[in-house]
Design an enzyme around this catalytic site. Structure first.
Site, mmCIF file in Angstrom:
data_model
loop_
_atom_site.group_PDB
_atom_site.id
_atom_site.type_symbol
_atom_site.label_atom_id
_atom_site.label_comp_id
_atom_site.label_asym_id
_atom_site.label_seq_id
_atom_site.Cartn_x
_atom_site.Cartn_y
_atom_site.Cartn_z
ATOM 1 N N ASP A 193 0.940 -1.048 0.010
ATOM 2 C CA ASP A 193 -0.167 -0.027 -0.110
ATOM 3 C C ASP A 193 0.896 1.370 -0.005
ATOM 4 O OD1 ASP A 193 -2.358 -1.634 0.041
ATOM 5 O OD2 ASP A 193 -2.681 -1.322 2.337
ATOM 6 N N GLU A 230 33.548 1.827 -17.350
ATOM 7 C CA GLU A 230 32.601 2.662 -17.558
ATOM 8 C C GLU A 230 33.186 3.985 -18.685
ATOM 9 O OE1 GLU A 230 29.758 3.157 -13.629
ATOM 10 O OE2 GLU A 230 31.262 4.641 -14.170
ATOM 11 N N GLU A 266 27.405 9.407 -18.794
ATOM 12 C CA GLU A 266 26.962 8.833 -17.413
ATOM 13 C C GLU A 266 26.069 7.469 -18.044
ATOM 14 O OE1 GLU A 266 27.128 9.583 -14.124
ATOM 15 O OE2 GLU A 266 28.772 10.530 -14.975
ATOM 16 N N GLU A 280 23.345 6.028 -11.636
ATOM 17 C CA GLU A 280 23.638 6.338 -10.131
ATOM 18 C C GLU A 280 22.709 6.690 -9.099
ATOM 19 O OE1 GLU A 280 27.555 8.191 -9.663
ATOM 20 O OE2 GLU A 280 28.502 6.898 -10.886
ATOM 21 N N HIS A 329 22.456 -5.367 -15.476
ATOM 22 C CA HIS A 329 22.417 -6.100 -14.344
ATOM 23 C C HIS A 329 21.005 -6.339 -13.722
ATOM 24 C CE1 HIS A 329 23.088 -7.458 -10.147
ATOM 25 N NE2 HIS A 329 22.673 -6.336 -9.714
#
Length: 464
Positions: A203, A258, A273, A284, A321
Site C-alpha cells: 500500500d 565505464e 553517464e 547512479e 544487471h
C-alpha cells in the site's frame, strides 16, 4: 486467522495463527531491519549441549518480527529509536552438531561449498580463510549506529562459552548518496526493487512512491517463509533460508570499464553517464535507464516500470544487471508469473571504508581496487529456485534473456561469472543503431566466500 502463505500478510490485522507466526519469526525477513552498522559473526560448535544452551540464551536478546514492525511504526510517528537487531542462522552442519532435524532444502543440506561449480564461483581454496572452515552458525548484529551494536556484542559474548568459537567476522558499513538513498561501492542506488510481503508495504509503495501500475512488487509469503521443521509447531513457527556471500568490488576497474565503454560508443558530455547505466540498468541516482535517457528521476527512486516499451533493448541493454536479475516479465523463458517466483528478499550491506566520494567525478585511478564491497545477504524459501537460479540461469547465462533477434546478450556485467565476450549497446538511447564494445566488460566483483544458513523461529531457539 491461519497462516496463508499464498498471499501477502497484513501484519496490523493479523490474528490467531498469523499473529503467532509474527511473534515467533525473526526480524529482517519480511521487512528489512536497519543495519547501517553491522557485525557478522561466524561460529563453530565444539560441544553440542553448550551450543544449545548458548542459542537458547540468545533468544532472550532477540525480538520478533512483530516487535520490529511495531518499532518501525513508532519511529514513523514519534521518531522513537528502536532496539538493535540480532539474527541467528544455522548451517546444515550446525544442525547435525546439535543433533536436531534440519530443514530439507537440498542446496542447504549440501552447503555453499558444494555449489562452486554450479555457480562458477572461485575455488574454495581461493576463498578467505574463515569461509574455508566449517561454519555452524551465523549471528547478525545490526543497528543505525555503532553504540547499540557494541552493547549487543558484549551481551552475546557474555553468553558465549569457550566451546562456541568465532570462526570469522565481517563488518558492514552503510553508504548513502546526497539524496539519502543507499548505494553500493560502484556508486549506484542499491536495493530499491524488493519483493514486498506485507500488505502495508505494498500500500505504501502504491500511495507514496511512483506507484504499482507497471510493476507489482507484491509477493506471497511462500516466496520467503518455510515451516520450521524442528520447532514445537511448524504450522505457526516459520523460518527462511539465508544466503551470505562476501563480494569484493574493484571500483577502479569498474570505473575504467565505464570510461572505456563511453569512449567506444562515442558518448559525449553528460551522456557519458549512460555508459555505466547500460551496465547496471539504472543511473547512479537510481533513475531506470528504460524510463529516460538521463538521470534525475530520483525523488523517490522509481520502481514502477517494465520493459514492455523496450522490447528490442534500445534503451536498456538486455544484459544490464537489473534486467538480467529481474526481467520483470520480459525474460522470454517462462510466463511472467513463474518468472517472479525466482525473486528473493535481498538484505545486503556494503563493507569497507574509503576516503573518496563514490558519486564524485574522479578519475578511476583514485578509486579503491580492493577491500571494499558488498556483504550479499538474501532470504529464500527455495535456494535452488531463487538465489542459485538467479546466479546460474540468469546472471551467468549468456543466452538470457531472449532477445527477439535470437542473439545472446552475454553475462551480467556486474555479478556474472564465466567467460566474457564483447556486448552490444545502443549509442543513441531509444535508437536501433546497435554497436559492439571493443572489449568485454572485465569482472570487477569477486566472490570471497560464503555459506547457506537457515534462520529458525524464536520458538525453536527457546526450545533448545
Amino acid at each position: 486467522m491461519p497462516v496463508d502463505l499464498s498471499t501477502t500478510l497484513s501484519w496490523k490485522s493479523a490474528t490467531g495463527e498469523a499473529a503467532t507466526m509474527l511473534d515467533e519469526l525473526q526480524p529482517n525477513i519480511l521487512k528489512a531491519h536497519v543495519r547501517d552498522r553491522l557485525t557478522v559473526l561466524f561460529l563453530g560448535f565444539g560441544d553440542a549441549a553448550e551450543a544449545r544452551t548458548f542459542l537458547n540464551g540468545l533468544s532472550g536478546l532477540m525480538k520478533s518480527a512483530r516487535t520490529h514492525l511495531q518499532e518501525v511504526e513508532a519511529h514513523k510517528l514519534t521518531k522513537a529509536v528502536g532496539t538493535p537487531y540480532l539474527g541467528v542462522g544455522l548451517t546444515a552442519h550446525g544442525y547435525a552438531t546439535l543433533g536436531v532435524t534440519a530443514p530439507a532444502d537440498p542446496s542447504f543440506t549440501a552447503g555453499a561449498k558444494a555449489a562452486v561449480e554450479k555457480l562458477a564461483d572461485p575455488a574454495v581454496t581461493e576463498w578467505e580463510g574463515h569461509y574455508q572452515q566449517t561454519i555452524d552458525a551465523v549471528l547478525l548484529l545490526g543497528d543505525a549506529t555503532a553504540g547499540p551494536v557494541r552493547t549487543l556484542r558484549r551481551q552475546v559474548e557474555a553468553l558465549r562459552p569457550a566451546s562456541v568459537t568465532v570462526v570469522g567476522e565481517e563488518s558492514g558499513l552503510g553508504l548513502a548518496n546526497a539524496n539519502g538513498d543507499g548505494i553500493e561501492h560502484f556508486g549506484y542506488v542499491d536495493g530499491r526493487s524488493q519483493p514486498l510481503f506485507l500488505t502495508e508495504d505494498v500500500d505504501a509503495e502504491r500511495d507514496t512512491t511512483d506507484g504499482v501500475n507497471d510493476w507489482d512488487p507484491s509477493a506471497p509469503l511462500e516466496q520467503v517463509l518455510v515451516p520450521d521443521p524442528a520447532a514445537p509447531d511448524p504450522t505457526v513457527h516459520f523460518g527462511s533460508y539465508f544466503v551470505f556471500r562476501k563480494l569484493e568490488q574493484n571500483v577502479r576497474l569498474f570505473k575504467e570499464a565505464e570510461r572505456d565503454l563511453a569512449h567506444d560508443l562515442g558518448l559525449r558530455g553528460e551522456d557519458r553517464e549512460r555508459a555505466g547505466a547500460m551496465l547496471v540498468g539504472r543511473f547512479e541516482d537510481g533513475t531506470p535507464l528504460t524510463a529516460q535517457s538521463a538521470p534525475g528521476s530520483h525523488h523517490p527512486v522509481g520502481n514502477d516500470f517494465s520493459y514492455d516499451s523496450d522490447k528490442l533493448g534500445q534503451k536498456c541493454p538486455f544484459h544490464a544487471h537489473i534486467r538480467k536479475t529481474n526481467p520483470r516479465g520480459s525474460g522470454g523463458a517462462e510466463a511472467p508469473e513463474e518468472e517472479r517466483k525466482h525473486l528473493m528478499a535481498r538484505r545486503g550491506q556494503t563493507y569497507g571504508r574509503r576516503h573518496d566520494d563514490p558519486n564524485a567525478d574522479l578519475p578511476p585511478r583514485l578509486r579503491p581496487a580492493k577491500d571494499v564491497g558488498l556483504l550479499f545477504m538474501a532470504f529464500n524459501s527455495n535456494l535452488g529456485n531463487q538465489f542459485e537460479f538467479t546466479q546460474q540461469i540468469w546472471a551467468n547465462n549468456p543466452a538470457f534473456p531472449f532477445p527477439p533477434d535470437g542473439s545472446q546478450p552475454g553475462l551480467d556485467p556486474v555479478i556474472g561469472q564465466g567467460a566474457r565476450a564483447p556486448q552490444k549497446y545502443a549509442p543513441e538511447w531509444g535508437h536501433n543503431n546497435v554497436a559492439e564494445a571493443t572489449d568485454p566488460i572485465p569482472q570487477a566483483v569477486t566472490m570471497k566466500g560464503g555459506e547457506y544458513f537457515f534462520m529458525p523461529s524464536l520458538a525453536f531457539l527457546r526450545s533448545l
